[in-house]
Structure formats: structure tokens, C-alpha cells
Design a protein around this motif. Structure first.
Motif, PDB file in Angstrom:
ATOM      1  N   PHE A 298       0.815  -1.219   0.000  1.00 19.19           N
ATOM      2  CA  PHE A 298       0.000   0.000   0.000  1.00 19.19           C
ATOM      3  C   PHE A 298       0.845   1.265   0.000  1.00 19.19           C
ATOM      4  O   PHE A 298       0.314   2.363   0.182  1.00 19.19           O
ATOM      5  CB  PHE A 298      -0.940   0.019   1.211  1.00 19.19           C
ATOM      6  CG  PHE A 298      -1.980  -1.068   1.180  1.00 19.19           C
ATOM      7  CD1 PHE A 298      -3.046  -1.001   0.293  1.00 19.19           C
ATOM      8  CD2 PHE A 298      -1.887  -2.157   2.015  1.00 19.19           C
ATOM      9  CE1 PHE A 298      -4.005  -1.996   0.258  1.00 19.19           C
ATOM     10  CE2 PHE A 298      -2.842  -3.163   1.991  1.00 19.19           C
ATOM     11  CZ  PHE A 298      -3.896  -3.085   1.109  1.00 19.19           C
TER      12      PHE A 298
ATOM     13  N   ASP B 131       4.037   3.646  -1.914  1.00 20.50           N
ATOM     14  CA  ASP B 131       4.937   3.920  -3.032  1.00 20.50           C
ATOM     15  C   ASP B 131       6.349   3.934  -2.451  1.00 20.50           C
ATOM     16  O   ASP B 131       6.787   4.920  -1.860  1.00 20.50           O
ATOM     17  CB  ASP B 131       4.596   5.265  -3.674  1.00 20.50           C
ATOM     18  CG  ASP B 131       5.476   5.561  -4.878  1.00 20.50           C
ATOM     19  OD1 ASP B 131       6.292   4.689  -5.243  1.00 20.50           O
ATOM     20  OD2 ASP B 131       5.362   6.668  -5.442  1.00 20.50           O
TER      21      ASP B 131
ATOM     22  N   HIS C 236       5.641   6.848   0.634  1.00 22.71           N
ATOM     23  CA  HIS C 236       4.401   7.407   1.161  1.00 22.71           C
ATOM     24  C   HIS C 236       3.264   6.455   0.851  1.00 22.71           C
ATOM     25  O   HIS C 236       3.338   5.632  -0.060  1.00 22.71           O
ATOM     26  CB  HIS C 236       4.122   8.799   0.581  1.00 22.71           C
ATOM     27  CG  HIS C 236       4.012   8.816  -0.913  1.00 22.71           C
ATOM     28  ND1 HIS C 236       5.129   8.862  -1.740  1.00 22.71           N
ATOM     29  CD2 HIS C 236       2.935   8.775  -1.746  1.00 22.71           C
ATOM     30  CE1 HIS C 236       4.741   8.859  -2.995  1.00 22.71           C
ATOM     31  NE2 HIS C 236       3.418   8.807  -3.030  1.00 22.71           N
ATOM     32  N   PHE C 237       2.186   6.613   1.608  1.00 21.24           N
ATOM     33  CA  PHE C 237       1.014   5.741   1.479  1.00 21.24           C
ATOM     34  C   PHE C 237       0.240   6.121   0.224  1.00 21.24           C
ATOM     35  O   PHE C 237      -0.056   7.294  -0.015  1.00 21.24           O
ATOM     36  CB  PHE C 237       0.137   5.874   2.711  1.00 21.24           C
ATOM     37  CG  PHE C 237      -1.091   4.994   2.686  1.00 21.24           C
ATOM     38  CD1 PHE C 237      -1.011   3.645   2.989  1.00 21.24           C
ATOM     39  CD2 PHE C 237      -2.329   5.524   2.349  1.00 21.24           C
ATOM     40  CE1 PHE C 237      -2.129   2.838   2.976  1.00 21.24           C
ATOM     41  CE2 PHE C 237      -3.454   4.731   2.328  1.00 21.24           C
ATOM     42  CZ  PHE C 237      -3.347   3.384   2.638  1.00 21.24           C
ATOM     43  N   THR C 238      -0.093   5.091  -0.589  1.00 21.37           N
ATOM     44  CA  THR C 238      -0.825   5.339  -1.836  1.00 21.37           C
ATOM     45  C   THR C 238      -2.119   4.541  -1.933  1.00 21.37           C
ATOM     46  O   THR C 238      -2.786   4.580  -2.971  1.00 21.37           O
ATOM     47  CB  THR C 238       0.062   4.980  -3.053  1.00 21.37           C
ATOM     48  OG1 THR C 238       0.455   3.606  -2.962  1.00 21.37           O
ATOM     49  CG2 THR C 238       1.292   5.868  -3.106  1.00 21.37           C
ATOM     50  N   GLY C 239      -2.469   3.781  -0.911  1.00 18.68           N
ATOM     51  CA  GLY C 239      -3.700   2.994  -0.975  1.00 18.68           C
ATOM     52  C   GLY C 239      -3.574   1.831  -1.944  1.00 18.68           C
ATOM     53  O   GLY C 239      -2.607   1.082  -1.918  1.00 18.68           O
ATOM     54  N   ILE C 240      -4.558   1.720  -2.819  1.00 13.47           N
ATOM     55  CA  ILE C 240      -4.588   0.587  -3.749  1.00 13.47           C
ATOM     56  C   ILE C 240      -3.998   0.954  -5.111  1.00 13.47           C
ATOM     57  O   ILE C 240      -4.235   0.245  -6.103  1.00 13.47           O
ATOM     58  CB  ILE C 240      -6.025   0.064  -3.921  1.00 13.47           C
ATOM     59  CG1 ILE C 240      -6.924   1.157  -4.508  1.00 13.47           C
ATOM     60  CG2 ILE C 240      -6.572  -0.442  -2.598  1.00 13.47           C
ATOM     61  CD1 ILE C 240      -8.311   0.659  -4.869  1.00 13.47           C
ATOM     62  N   ASP C 241      -3.231   2.025  -5.182  1.00 17.74           N
ATOM     63  CA  ASP C 241      -2.674   2.431  -6.477  1.00 17.74           C
ATOM     64  C   ASP C 241      -1.747   1.366  -7.064  1.00 17.74           C
ATOM     65  O   ASP C 241      -1.710   1.178  -8.283  1.00 17.74           O
ATOM     66  CB  ASP C 241      -1.908   3.752  -6.322  1.00 17.74           C
ATOM     67  CG  ASP C 241      -2.849   4.926  -6.115  1.00 17.74           C
ATOM     68  OD1 ASP C 241      -4.072   4.737  -6.310  1.00 17.74           O
ATOM     69  OD2 ASP C 241      -2.373   6.023  -5.760  1.00 17.74           O
ATOM     70  N   ASN C 242      -0.985   0.705  -6.207  1.00 20.82           N
ATOM     71  CA  ASN C 242      -0.093  -0.346  -6.715  1.00 20.82           C
ATOM     72  C   ASN C 242      -0.880  -1.495  -7.326  1.00 20.82           C
ATOM     73  O   ASN C 242      -0.503  -2.025  -8.384  1.00 20.82           O
ATOM     74  CB  ASN C 242       0.793  -0.873  -5.588  1.00 20.82           C
ATOM     75  CG  ASN C 242       1.857   0.120  -5.169  1.00 20.82           C
ATOM     76  OD1 ASN C 242       2.376   0.856  -6.006  1.00 20.82           O
ATOM     77  ND2 ASN C 242       2.172   0.155  -3.886  1.00 20.82           N
ATOM     78  N   TYR C 243      -1.977  -1.880  -6.684  1.00 24.94           N
ATOM     79  CA  TYR C 243      -2.813  -2.941  -7.235  1.00 24.94           C
ATOM     80  C   TYR C 243      -3.464  -2.488  -8.544  1.00 24.94           C
ATOM     81  O   TYR C 243      -3.596  -3.288  -9.489  1.00 24.94           O
ATOM     82  CB  TYR C 243      -3.886  -3.340  -6.233  1.00 24.94           C
ATOM     83  CG  TYR C 243      -3.335  -4.017  -5.011  1.00 24.94           C
ATOM     84  CD1 TYR C 243      -3.079  -5.385  -4.998  1.00 24.94           C
ATOM     85  CD2 TYR C 243      -3.055  -3.302  -3.852  1.00 24.94           C
ATOM     86  CE1 TYR C 243      -2.570  -6.023  -3.867  1.00 24.94           C
ATOM     87  CE2 TYR C 243      -2.542  -3.923  -2.723  1.00 24.94           C
ATOM     88  CZ  TYR C 243      -2.303  -5.273  -2.740  1.00 24.94           C
ATOM     89  OH  TYR C 243      -1.798  -5.890  -1.627  1.00 24.94           O
ATOM     90  N   ARG C 244      -3.863  -1.215  -8.602  1.00 24.77           N
ATOM     91  CA  ARG C 244      -4.453  -0.705  -9.835  1.00 24.77           C
ATOM     92  C   ARG C 244      -3.432  -0.716 -10.968  1.00 24.77           C
ATOM     93  O   ARG C 244      -3.756  -1.062 -12.112  1.00 24.77           O
ATOM     94  CB  ARG C 244      -4.972   0.718  -9.600  1.00 24.77           C
ATOM     95  CG  ARG C 244      -5.759   1.266 -10.781  1.00 24.77           C
ATOM     96  CD  ARG C 244      -6.252   2.677 -10.512  1.00 24.77           C
ATOM     97  NE  ARG C 244      -7.246   2.688  -9.446  1.00 24.77           N
ATOM     98  CZ  ARG C 244      -7.041   3.238  -8.252  1.00 24.77           C
ATOM     99  NH1 ARG C 244      -5.867   3.791  -7.958  1.00 24.77           N
ATOM    100  NH2 ARG C 244      -7.997   3.228  -7.332  1.00 24.77           N
TER     101      ARG C 244
END
Length: 312
Positions: free
Chosen positions: A56, A58, A68-76
Motif C-alpha cells: 500500500f 509507493d 508514502h502511502f498510496t492505498g490501492i494504487d499499486n494494485y491498480r
């Protein structure tokens, strides 16, 4: 009339021993397993939790202070990036081709080994041997001993009959990886299906022969339905491994020529691009896919056990 009196019966105190509670007995039974459970949690679950957390973020290893926290951007990104989507498709294609080919060849070998002939034990041992070879060693064997265009065995045989001298890895890269994996996993499928063949009801087969059934009819209407669970089990267990396969792709093609599957893409993202967050997200998706396949495999295994118990 005389009155009769009854003497009081002397009672002796009974010393009752206190029985341990059911919960205490349950804990006493499970206590020897606790060290193994703790070890499994430390070795497998804690790293997975850490990987899940990192997925979760980057997080580039070359710039650790910029994470830093990016949420589900990596999964997207894993699900939308063209290269990653291609690696997912390659993983599916590789898994389906290897599992189906291994099952077909394993079924043929199992049917042959189910018959009695001289030297069957030696033949069975030789056929099992490829599965016992270390995966990296097996991939190196196929890359240098068989595929090499200058001194490989395949081109040597073609040269003997006057045929062409292709560069197998360059011309058919994905097929080259699939062939090495089929060679290694066919013995595993053979063992599972051979166990299924030897658990058949011989009286039922003999009755079918007496009634005039041919070998093909026996195979189609008796043997194949009996082997359905074993075929499912082999397909599921093989899929769990092939989905996570890294050795053959890395050793034979180094992920080039369109053979990079999802595990190799995770390796590239982590060790070459140093994208810890993106690699962790792809790794979590691989684990989730493996868990889904393993769930179906466990259900098949439990159904096989129930069938064996009911038959006994």
C-alpha cells in the motif's frame, strides 16, 4: 404385634477425584503443536503481513525517505499496466498448457504402468526420476544439453537426419519453457493417476469384460469417471506450482521474448527496478490466486478421503 426397627446403614464417605475440564484436556492435546504453530506464524505469516503493508506504499528502495502511502494504487497499476497484464496472460497460458499436457502424458504412462510386464519397477523408477531433479538443474539441462543450437541433442539428431538447425529458445521461447516443465511434471501426474487406477474395483471391470465390453468402453465408462477426482487433484496441485514457477523462466529465457510470467515480473520489479511497493502488490495477487486454487485442491482431497472411507 412387635415393632421392627431397622438399623441405620453406615455410609462411608466417597473420595471423588476431580476430573480435568474438557478445555484443559484440549489444550493439553494441542500443546505439543504450539512450537510448530509459532514457527509457522513467524516464518510465513509475519512476512506476508509485512508484504501486505508494503503493497500500500509507493516505496522505491533507492529513495527510502520518499516513501508514502498510496492505498490501492499499486494494485491498480498491476491490473492496468500493459506489461503486467501481459505477464498475467503469460502465466495463465503457461499454466494451462503445462498442466493439460502433463495430465495427458501422465494418464498415458499410468495406463501403461498399470499393466504387468517384466521390468515394470525399473521403468517406473526411471519415469519418476525427472520429478526428483532440482528445478534449476532441470532447466539448465534443457537449455544447454537439449536446446543449444551448436551442441544440443535436439539439433544433433536433426543434423544426423539432415534436418534444419533451429535456435529453439529464440524461435519458440514459450514452448521451450513449457516443454521443460512438462518433462518435470508428467511423473507427478503419472503417480497420482496410477494411484487412482490401482484403487479401481477389479470385480466391476471383470464383470464388464464378461459382458463383452471393449477396452475403450471400459476406459470411457468405468476408468475415466473413476479418475475424475484424481485428474482434478493433479490439475489443481500442478496449477499451484506452475502459477508460482520462476526457475524455468529465469534459467532458460531470463524472462525475455515474451516469456515473463507474474513471478518473474515480481522479481524484476523488486530486484531490478527496486519498486518494493509494486512488487509486493504483485506478490500478494500471486498468493491470493494460489490460495484460491489450493482451496479447491483441499476440497478435492477431502472428497477423495471420504470416498475411500465409505468404500472401506
Amino acid at each position: 404385634m412387635t415393632a421392627t426397627t431397622t438399623a441405620p446403614v453406615a455410609t462411608t464417605p466417597m473420595h471423588t477425584t476431580r476430573q480435568p475440564s474438557a478445555r484443559l484436556r484440549a489444550w493439553a492435546t494441542r500443546a505439543p503443536l504450539l512450537p510448530a504453530l509459532v514457527f509457522m506464524i513467524v516464518v510465513t505469516q509475519l512476512p506476508f503481513v509485512a508484504t501486505l503493508v508494503i503493497s500500500f506504499f509507493d516505496w522505491n528502495a533507492l529513495y527510502p525517505d520518499a516513501r508514502h502511502f498510496t492505498g490501492i494504487d499499486n494494485y491498480r497499476e498491476v491490473l492496468t499496466d500493459a506489461d503486467l497484464r501481459h505477464s498475467v496472460w503469460t502465466t495463465v497460458l503457461l499454466t494451462v498448457a503445462v498442466v493439460l499436457a502433463s495430465l495427458v502424458l501422465g494418464l498415458i504412462l499410468a495406463l501403461l504402468l498399470d499393466r504387468r510386464f517384466k521390468g515394470r519397477g525399473v521403468v517406473r523408477t526411471l519415469l519418476i526420476a525427472p520429478f526428483l531433479v532440482v528445478p534449476v538443474a532441470a532447466a539448465l539441462l534443457w537449455k544447454h544439453v537439449l536446446y543449444n543450437p551448436e551442441y544440443g541433442l535436439l539439433n544433433g539428431l536433426l543434423h544426423y537426419v539432415g534436418g534444419p538447425q533451429p535456435d529453439w529458445i529464440s524461435t519458440t521461447p514459450l514452448l521451450a519453457v513449457e516443454a521443460s516443465l512438462v518433462w518435470q511434471w508428467t511423473p507427478f501426474m503419472m503417480l497420482i493417476l496410477l494411484a487412482g487406477l490401482q484403487s479401481r474395483d477389479n470385480e466391476q471391470i471383470e464383470a464388464a469384460r464378461v459382458d463383452g465390453a471393449s477396452d475403450w468402453q471400459i476406459f470411457r465408462h468405468l476408468t475415466l469417471p473413476h479418475l475424475r477426482r484424481y485428474l482434478e487433484l493433479g490439475a489443481l496441485l500442478g496449477s499451484i506450482y506452475i502459477v508460482q514457477n520462476f526457475d524455468a523462466v529465469f534459467t532458460i529465457t531470463s524472462g525475455g521474448l515474451g516469456t515473463a510470467n507474474l513471478p518473474y515480473t515480481v522479481y524484476q520489479s523488486f530486484y531490478q527496478a527496486h519498486e518494493n511497493g509494486l512488487a509486493s502488490a504483485a506478490g500478494v495477487l500471486v498468493v491470493i490466486g494460489s490460495i484460491i486454487i489450493a482451496t479447491f485442491a483441499l476440497r478435492v482431497v477431502s472428497s477423495l478421503f471420504r470416498e475411500e472411507v465409505s468404500r472401506a
